[in-house]
Scaffold this motif. Structure first.
Motif, short mmCIF file in Angstrom:
data_model
loop_
_atom_site.label_atom_id
_atom_site.label_comp_id
_atom_site.label_asym_id
_atom_site.label_seq_id
_atom_site.Cartn_x
_atom_site.Cartn_y
_atom_site.Cartn_z
N ARG A 24 1.06 -1.14 -0.06
CA ARG A 24 -0.05 -0.07 -0.08
C ARG A 24 1.00 1.20 -0.13
N PHE A 25 1.90 1.24 0.68
CA PHE A 25 2.91 2.25 0.74
C PHE A 25 3.53 2.64 -0.69
N LEU A 26 4.14 1.38 -1.12
CA LEU A 26 4.51 1.63 -2.48
C LEU A 26 3.79 2.03 -3.56
N LEU A 27 2.33 1.66 -3.34
CA LEU A 27 1.63 2.10 -4.42
C LEU A 27 1.23 3.56 -4.41
N ARG A 28 1.58 4.28 -3.49
CA ARG A 28 1.39 5.57 -3.32
C ARG A 28 2.31 6.35 -3.79
N LEU A 29 3.47 5.96 -4.14
CA LEU A 29 4.60 6.81 -4.62
C LEU A 29 4.40 6.94 -6.23
#
Length: 481
Positions: free
Chosen positions: A476-481
């Motif tokens: 989920r964190f990586l998808l926000r980048l």
């Protein structure tokens, strides 16, 4: 001095003298001769030994005939009208011996003489530490290899010696199907031949003092047990055989189960209760060779107490498999010819029981792993019911079980399934080479094959961590980048 010794007319000097032309002895003889050594090969019986004539080859040929018969009975599931097979047991006998005949030239006297081996067809016996006599010939050699194999063990059952019982050396001579075959012994040989004869039309009862396939993984053995029972093989486990007698043209076996006596009437008795090393007549004492009822005592280099004499295969008291005898042959050649101190390592020896389903193993079993590794183990399982190829073939029983440690190192594997013996090889490599589970999980496997279970079971090692909360948060964190 014995008469045979007085009549000796020839002395042969050689590099290696092999006693016993079974699979291990033939491998040593062929390899050594082709590498430039002078070789004498002594065999008192049939070339090819037990495996070719009385064991692996005829049993698998008989099992193949049983498979074909069973396929006719179970064709309905594929939309094909099933039928009751008409078995001509004399033709089955012909098939078995045709298979033996097709392989015989590879093990023949003519082939080995063509390789430069001096073959003596006689009984060999030691007459000194570096001397053997056979067929009026005295053989003196730098090294000797004893490869005399094993024979069916005959338990001390009252009355057994008075009835015409069968062993693996005689059962393949039958040209008529037994009406009711009573099998004494529920190990691999007993279960294989019980199922094959049942599929070819015999009624079959297996008598076992403990549990069938007791040396195998109990969970896997249970899959085989259920299949044998579905095919109406009568399994009598935990029984004590009181005696055997002949009656009305057949045999009667008296048993005791939980304190209750019972008589079982049959047409034939097959003894499949273990194996005994072939030591008789070798006169090992004359060569200073130590031995016991389990076989010749050997060190890790397969040398006997007489360091010029090696023992390989069943007679060495190790794992009684043809492929182990072949492995032993390589160890001997490295030691005797190449002067390399090669030692045996049984860590990755596979073994297969050729029932249907087959049961294949390598390395540690689950129980052994728990005993040796304690809490540092991961038991991975994958059922064939979740394998697409198994579904297409309508054979969904069975599973694969893999033993790994918590760092992913593979220590063992067990497969119970049709053709399990063909599926175990990658795990033999994994155990032998000390591979980690990631090597199997990352493999690209053709679809749809049974081999997909290898990748699936290996991948399950990572399921908890790969699909856990930490991974979800990271994605989920990586998808926000």
């Amino acid at each position: 001095m014995a008469f045979g010794e007085m009549m000796t007319t020839e002395t042969v000097e050689t590099d290696i003298c092999v006693i016993g032309a079974g699979s291990g002895g033939l491998s040593v003889a062929a390899g050594a001769s082709q590498m430039g050594a002078r070789v004498v090969l002594i065999e008192r019986g049939k070339m090819g030994g037990d495996c070719l004539n009385y064991g692996c080859v005829p049993s698998k040929a008989l099992i193949a005939a049983g498979h074909r018969a069973e396929e006719l009975r179970k064709a309905e599931v594929f939309g094909i009208k099933p039928s009751v097979p008409e078995v001509d047991f004399s033709k089955v006998h012909e098939h078995v011996h045709t298979v033996i005949g097709a392989i015989e030239p590879n093990d023949s006297v003519e082939r080995f003489e063509g390789l430069g081996v001096h073959v003596i067809q006689a009984t060999g016996r030691f007459t000194g530490p570096r001397e053997v006599m056979a067929g009026g010939v005295t053989v003196r050699a730098k090294f000797f290899v004893v490869s005399t194999g094993s024979s069916a063990g005959v338990p001390p059952i009252p009355g057994l010696s008075d009835v015409p019982y069968l062993t693996n050396e005689t059962v393949f001579d039958l040209t008529e199907c037994p009406e009711h075959l009573i099998v004494i012994g529920g190990g691999p040989i007993g279960c294989e031949l019980a199922q094959a004869h049942r599929r070819l039309g015999a009624r079959v009862t297996v008598l076992e003092m403990f549990s069938i396939l007791e040396k195998d993984d109990p969970e896997a053995a249970e899959v085989v047990r259920r299949q044998l029972q579905r095919e109406d093989v009568k399994l009598r486990e935990g029984v004590h055989i009181v005696g055997v007698s002949e009656e009305a043209g057949g045999v009667v076996v008296d048993i005791n189960a939980d304190g209750v006596s019972e008589r079982i009437n049959g047409s034939h008795v097959l003894v499949a209760a273990g194996r005994s090393p072939n030591l008789d007549g070798l006169n090992l004492e004359a060569a200073g060779i130590k031995y016991s009822p389990k076989g010749i005592d050997v060190d890790a280099r397969l040398r006997s107490s007489n360091k010029r004499v090696f023992a390989i295969g069943d007679v060495a008291g190790a794992l009684q498999f043809t492929h182990v005898a072949g492995y032993h042959a390589g160890i001997v050649i490295r030691n005797a010819l190449l002067k390399l101190p090669a030692k045996v390592n049984y860590k990755a020896v596979p073994w297969v029981t050729y029932t249907d389903p087959e049961l294949a193993n390598v390395g540690l079993t689950e129980d052994q792993a728990k005993e040796r590794l304690g809490d540092n183990i991961r038991i991975l399982r994958w059922p064939f019911g979740e394998n697409d190829r198994a579904q297409a073939e309508r054979k969904t029983d069975g599973f694969i079980k893999v033993i790994a440690d918590r760092k992913g190192r593979i220590h063992g594997a067990c497969i119970v399934r049709s053709h399990a013996g063909e599926l175990i090889l990658p795990w033999v490599l994994a155990v032998g080479q000390g591979l980690k589970i990631g090597a199997m999980a990352s493999a690209i496997v053709p679809y749809p094959t049974q081999s997909e279970v290898t990748k699936r079971v290996a991948g399950s090692f990572y399921t908890a961590s790969l699909f856990g909360d930490r991974t979800k948060k990271l994605v989920r964190f990586l998808l926000r980048l």
